[in-house]
Design an enzyme around this catalytic site. Sequence first.
Site, PDB file in Angstrom:
ATOM      1  N   LYS A 184      -8.352   4.082   2.470  1.00  0.00           N
ATOM      2  CA  LYS A 184      -8.828   4.850   1.305  1.00  0.00           C
ATOM      3  C   LYS A 184      -7.717   5.690   0.690  1.00  0.00           C
ATOM      4  CE  LYS A 184      -8.988   9.045   3.323  1.00  0.00           C
ATOM      5  NZ  LYS A 184      -8.464  10.331   2.812  1.00  0.00           N
ATOM      6  N   THR A 241     -12.164  11.046  -1.749  1.00  0.00           N
ATOM      7  CA  THR A 241     -10.729  11.054  -2.003  1.00  0.00           C
ATOM      8  C   THR A 241     -10.380  10.520  -3.384  1.00  0.00           C
ATOM      9  OG1 THR A 241     -10.477  10.616   0.364  1.00  0.00           O
ATOM     10  CG2 THR A 241      -8.516  10.428  -0.973  1.00  0.00           C
TER      11      THR A 241
END
Length: 320
Positions: A184, A241
């Site tokens: 990620k 994120t």
Amino acid sequence: MQIRSVSVVGGGAWGTALAQTLSHGGTPVTLWAREPEVVEDINARHVNRTFLPGIDLNPEVRATSELPAVANADAILAVVPAQHLRETMTKLGRVVAANTPVIICAKGIEQSTNRFMGAPHLLRVVLSGPSFAADVARGLPSALTLACRNETVGRALAAALSSRQMRLYWTSDVLGTELGGAVKNVLAIAAGIVEGRGLGASAHAAIVTRGFAELRRFGEAMGARPETLLGLSGLGDLILTCGSPQSRNMSLGRALGEGRSLAEILGARSAVTEGVFTSKALVKLAHERGVDMPIAEAVNGIIEGRLLVDEAITGLMQRP
């Protein structure tokens, strides 16, 4: 499992935030930091102005620059940058009992070995999930995944380290938990580039969704469980994120999208941006396993200077 004391290895923002949270549960916490100024700040002023400014720390958090001083805790959280974790854990392994749980909190893939995080000769546990250090340090609610192959130990650790502010969910899928946290970071750079280039909310949604498809393909090839990647340490962490400039990876991507150079961005930062280092190892692993990851490859091309941002965007849009 009795957790009477905890050590945190790493005095960055996330290590400091975890030490703060654990100390509020009444557990004595010793934090090891490499930087003398961080140790001085925490012990004398109960702050970490270098990596977590604006947060008053619990006086129960004590800092040290001596690695053996953290060895006797009932549990150890390893929060050093991913590219330095194995070296630090190898040193720590010489002075820590073999059955001491070492909880890996770094998110990344080693460039030198193309391996996920490890703690040689120590009981390996992984903590990952959607969490910004400043939020956790302020006591705002968060939920994370704690992965340990030993169910008895994993459930006991999750219960012992959970608090009213931070809830931990146990899984035995250590690889899937590590994988989600590492991949990620690379995808968040792509999301930041989209925002920095002013490409709009539709493009942002597309890059996050297609990025998650890449994460799932890679996870399947590596042997991760689909439900792990759909959980906190996969999809949950990706959403967080990619969606906020609080993320170092997303904010770096945004600066790249605005036209700033990588050297300029990194030169102005004291904290490590893990996705920059993970991208090369991720792309290499994907090639070895025949996994198609065009977004990750585009990010790596930009980081290595082989692609301009507009070239990368055009290449993604013109794919069959």
